[in-house]
Design a protein around this motif. Structure first.
Motif, PDB file in Angstrom:
ATOM      1  N   VAL A  99      28.202 -61.248  -7.415  1.00 42.56           N
ATOM      2  CA  VAL A  99      29.653 -61.238  -7.201  1.00 42.56           C
ATOM      3  C   VAL A  99      30.030 -60.916  -5.759  1.00 42.56           C
ATOM      4  O   VAL A  99      31.156 -61.189  -5.350  1.00 42.56           O
ATOM      5  CB  VAL A  99      30.361 -60.256  -8.163  1.00 42.56           C
ATOM      6  CG1 VAL A  99      30.233 -60.724  -9.588  1.00 42.56           C
ATOM      7  CG2 VAL A  99      29.848 -58.848  -8.004  1.00 42.56           C
ATOM      8  N   ALA A 100      29.137 -60.332  -4.987  1.00 45.88           N
ATOM      9  CA  ALA A 100      29.431 -60.022  -3.589  1.00 45.88           C
ATOM     10  C   ALA A 100      28.145 -60.082  -2.775  1.00 45.88           C
ATOM     11  O   ALA A 100      27.147 -59.460  -3.140  1.00 45.88           O
ATOM     12  CB  ALA A 100      30.060 -58.637  -3.462  1.00 45.88           C
ATOM     13  N   SER A 101      28.175 -60.847  -1.705  1.00 47.70           N
ATOM     14  CA  SER A 101      27.049 -60.898  -0.774  1.00 47.70           C
ATOM     15  C   SER A 101      27.581 -61.300   0.587  1.00 47.70           C
ATOM     16  O   SER A 101      28.636 -61.927   0.702  1.00 47.70           O
ATOM     17  CB  SER A 101      25.979 -61.889  -1.246  1.00 47.70           C
ATOM     18  OG  SER A 101      26.451 -63.213  -1.164  1.00 47.70           O
ATOM     19  N   ASP A 102      26.855 -60.896   1.619  1.00 45.57           N
ATOM     20  CA  ASP A 102      27.267 -61.177   2.986  1.00 45.57           C
ATOM     21  C   ASP A 102      26.005 -61.399   3.809  1.00 45.57           C
ATOM     22  O   ASP A 102      25.067 -60.595   3.736  1.00 45.57           O
ATOM     23  CB  ASP A 102      28.071 -59.998   3.532  1.00 45.57           C
ATOM     24  CG  ASP A 102      28.667 -60.266   4.903  1.00 45.57           C
ATOM     25  OD1 ASP A 102      28.531 -61.402   5.408  1.00 45.57           O
ATOM     26  OD2 ASP A 102      29.272 -59.344   5.471  1.00 45.57           O
ATOM     27  N   ILE A 103      25.972 -62.456   4.588  1.00 42.31           N
ATOM     28  CA  ILE A 103      24.753 -62.765   5.341  1.00 42.31           C
ATOM     29  C   ILE A 103      24.475 -61.748   6.440  1.00 42.31           C
ATOM     30  O   ILE A 103      23.351 -61.650   6.917  1.00 42.31           O
ATOM     31  CB  ILE A 103      24.800 -64.193   5.941  1.00 42.31           C
ATOM     32  CG1 ILE A 103      25.986 -64.346   6.879  1.00 42.31           C
ATOM     33  CG2 ILE A 103      24.818 -65.238   4.863  1.00 42.31           C
ATOM     34  CD1 ILE A 103      25.975 -65.616   7.687  1.00 42.31           C
ATOM     35  N   SER A 104      25.486 -60.974   6.830  1.00 46.11           N
ATOM     36  CA  SER A 104      25.267 -59.981   7.877  1.00 46.11           C
ATOM     37  C   SER A 104      24.840 -58.626   7.314  1.00 46.11           C
ATOM     38  O   SER A 104      24.627 -57.693   8.064  1.00 46.11           O
ATOM     39  CB  SER A 104      26.541 -59.806   8.708  1.00 46.11           C
ATOM     40  OG  SER A 104      27.578 -59.294   7.906  1.00 46.11           O
ATOM     41  N   CYS A 105      24.711 -58.531   5.996  1.00 44.46           N
ATOM     42  CA  CYS A 105      24.355 -57.268   5.342  1.00 44.46           C
ATOM     43  C   CYS A 105      23.199 -57.514   4.379  1.00 44.46           C
ATOM     44  O   CYS A 105      23.139 -58.545   3.715  1.00 44.46           O
ATOM     45  CB  CYS A 105      25.573 -56.726   4.591  1.00 44.46           C
ATOM     46  SG  CYS A 105      25.253 -55.195   3.712  1.00 44.46           S
ATOM     47  N   GLN A 106      22.293 -56.563   4.290  1.00 50.62           N
ATOM     48  CA  GLN A 106      21.129 -56.711   3.413  1.00 50.62           C
ATOM     49  C   GLN A 106      21.435 -56.367   1.960  1.00 50.62           C
ATOM     50  O   GLN A 106      20.582 -56.528   1.099  1.00 50.62           O
ATOM     51  CB  GLN A 106      19.997 -55.821   3.896  1.00 50.62           C
ATOM     52  CG  GLN A 106      19.450 -56.205   5.232  1.00 50.62           C
ATOM     53  CD  GLN A 106      18.308 -55.301   5.647  1.00 50.62           C
ATOM     54  OE1 GLN A 106      18.049 -54.268   5.036  1.00 50.62           O
ATOM     55  NE2 GLN A 106      17.604 -55.688   6.685  1.00 50.62           N
ATOM     56  N   TYR A 107      22.640 -55.887   1.677  1.00 46.39           N
ATOM     57  CA  TYR A 107      22.999 -55.468   0.325  1.00 46.39           C
ATOM     58  C   TYR A 107      23.844 -56.523  -0.357  1.00 46.39           C
ATOM     59  O   TYR A 107      24.599 -57.253   0.293  1.00 46.39           O
ATOM     60  CB  TYR A 107      23.776 -54.147   0.378  1.00 46.39           C
ATOM     61  CG  TYR A 107      22.923 -52.974   0.776  1.00 46.39           C
ATOM     62  CD1 TYR A 107      22.380 -52.144  -0.186  1.00 46.39           C
ATOM     63  CD2 TYR A 107      22.648 -52.706   2.111  1.00 46.39           C
ATOM     64  CE1 TYR A 107      21.586 -51.062   0.181  1.00 46.39           C
ATOM     65  CE2 TYR A 107      21.858 -51.645   2.479  1.00 46.39           C
ATOM     66  CZ  TYR A 107      21.333 -50.826   1.515  1.00 46.39           C
ATOM     67  OH  TYR A 107      20.548 -49.770   1.860  1.00 46.39           O
ATOM     68  N   TYR A 108      23.731 -56.602  -1.677  1.00 45.44           N
ATOM     69  CA  TYR A 108      24.585 -57.473  -2.464  1.00 45.44           C
ATOM     70  C   TYR A 108      24.811 -56.853  -3.836  1.00 45.44           C
ATOM     71  O   TYR A 108      24.081 -55.959  -4.257  1.00 45.44           O
ATOM     72  CB  TYR A 108      24.026 -58.896  -2.554  1.00 45.44           C
ATOM     73  CG  TYR A 108      22.645 -59.030  -3.147  1.00 45.44           C
ATOM     74  CD1 TYR A 108      22.468 -59.363  -4.484  1.00 45.44           C
ATOM     75  CD2 TYR A 108      21.511 -58.862  -2.359  1.00 45.44           C
ATOM     76  CE1 TYR A 108      21.205 -59.508  -5.013  1.00 45.44           C
ATOM     77  CE2 TYR A 108      20.249 -59.009  -2.877  1.00 45.44           C
ATOM     78  CZ  TYR A 108      20.105 -59.337  -4.216  1.00 45.44           C
ATOM     79  OH  TYR A 108      18.858 -59.476  -4.755  1.00 45.44           O
ATOM     80  N   VAL A 109      25.871 -57.305  -4.508  1.00 41.15           N
ATOM     81  CA  VAL A 109      26.286 -56.735  -5.792  1.00 41.15           C
ATOM     82  C   VAL A 109      26.161 -57.797  -6.867  1.00 41.15           C
ATOM     83  O   VAL A 109      26.561 -58.948  -6.667  1.00 41.15           O
ATOM     84  CB  VAL A 109      27.742 -56.227  -5.716  1.00 41.15           C
ATOM     85  CG1 VAL A 109      28.205 -55.703  -7.061  1.00 41.15           C
ATOM     86  CG2 VAL A 109      27.888 -55.152  -4.654  1.00 41.15           C
ATOM     87  N   VAL A 110      25.588 -57.390  -8.011  1.00 36.67           N
ATOM     88  CA  VAL A 110      25.485 -58.290  -9.155  1.00 36.67           C
ATOM     89  C   VAL A 110      26.199 -57.671 -10.352  1.00 36.67           C
ATOM     90  O   VAL A 110      26.254 -56.454 -10.507  1.00 36.67           O
ATOM     91  CB  VAL A 110      24.009 -58.593  -9.521  1.00 36.67           C
ATOM     92  CG1 VAL A 110      23.310 -59.331  -8.403  1.00 36.67           C
ATOM     93  CG2 VAL A 110      23.249 -57.342  -9.876  1.00 36.67           C
ATOM     94  N   GLU A 111      26.756 -58.535 -11.199  1.00 35.20           N
ATOM     95  CA  GLU A 111      27.413 -58.099 -12.422  1.00 35.20           C
ATOM     96  C   GLU A 111      26.469 -58.339 -13.594  1.00 35.20           C
ATOM     97  O   GLU A 111      25.992 -59.450 -13.793  1.00 35.20           O
ATOM     98  CB  GLU A 111      28.704 -58.880 -12.631  1.00 35.20           C
ATOM     99  CG  GLU A 111      29.427 -58.502 -13.901  1.00 35.20           C
ATOM    100  CD  GLU A 111      30.658 -59.353 -14.146  1.00 35.20           C
ATOM    101  OE1 GLU A 111      31.413 -59.003 -15.073  1.00 35.20           O
ATOM    102  OE2 GLU A 111      30.859 -60.356 -13.437  1.00 35.20           O
TER     103      GLU A 111
END
Length: 123
Positions: free
Chosen positions: A44-56
């Protein structure tokens, strides 16, 4: 002129025929039946400039840190064990590849997960 052409033609053929290509081997065969029995998640949230992402997931939201540098796109469907901490392998079914990520937080609410991702990215 004739001698120049006879000299240039072999040189041109030699330099145009020499090139180096990267040949990627065949993709590994992934047994989907093993992965589809595990927990399903939607990015649900990811950014190429950040190593973290959120999954539902079914149990809430999880914050993951990429381990191998791969960041999935928003909307990707992933399978694996998102309900415990640690570095694990997940199956990204949308892109048909295996990825390694570290589960940092799990069973969070939506805004708590986004806050954690933002905090880690800005830290």
């Amino acid at each position: 002129m004739k001698k120049t052409l006879l000299f240039l033609i072999p040189i041109l053929v030699f330099f145009t025929s020499c090139r180096k290509d990267f040949v990627e081997g065949p993709a590994p065969i992934i047994d989907e039946s093993q992965w589809l029995n595990q927990e399903r998640a939607l990015v649900v949230a990811s950014d190429i400039s950040c190593q973290y992402y959120v999954v539902e997931t079914y149990n809430g939201y999880a914050v993951l840190k990429t381990w191998d540098g791969y960041i999935p796109f928003e909307g990707s469907v992933m399978y694996g064990d998102f309900s415990s901490w640690g570095v694990k392998t997940f199956y990204n079914r949308s892109e048909r590849q295996l990825v390694r990520s570290d589960v940092r937080e799990y069973w969070l609410g939506y805004y708590d997960a986004l806050d954690e991702m933002e905090y880690q990215c800005n830290f």
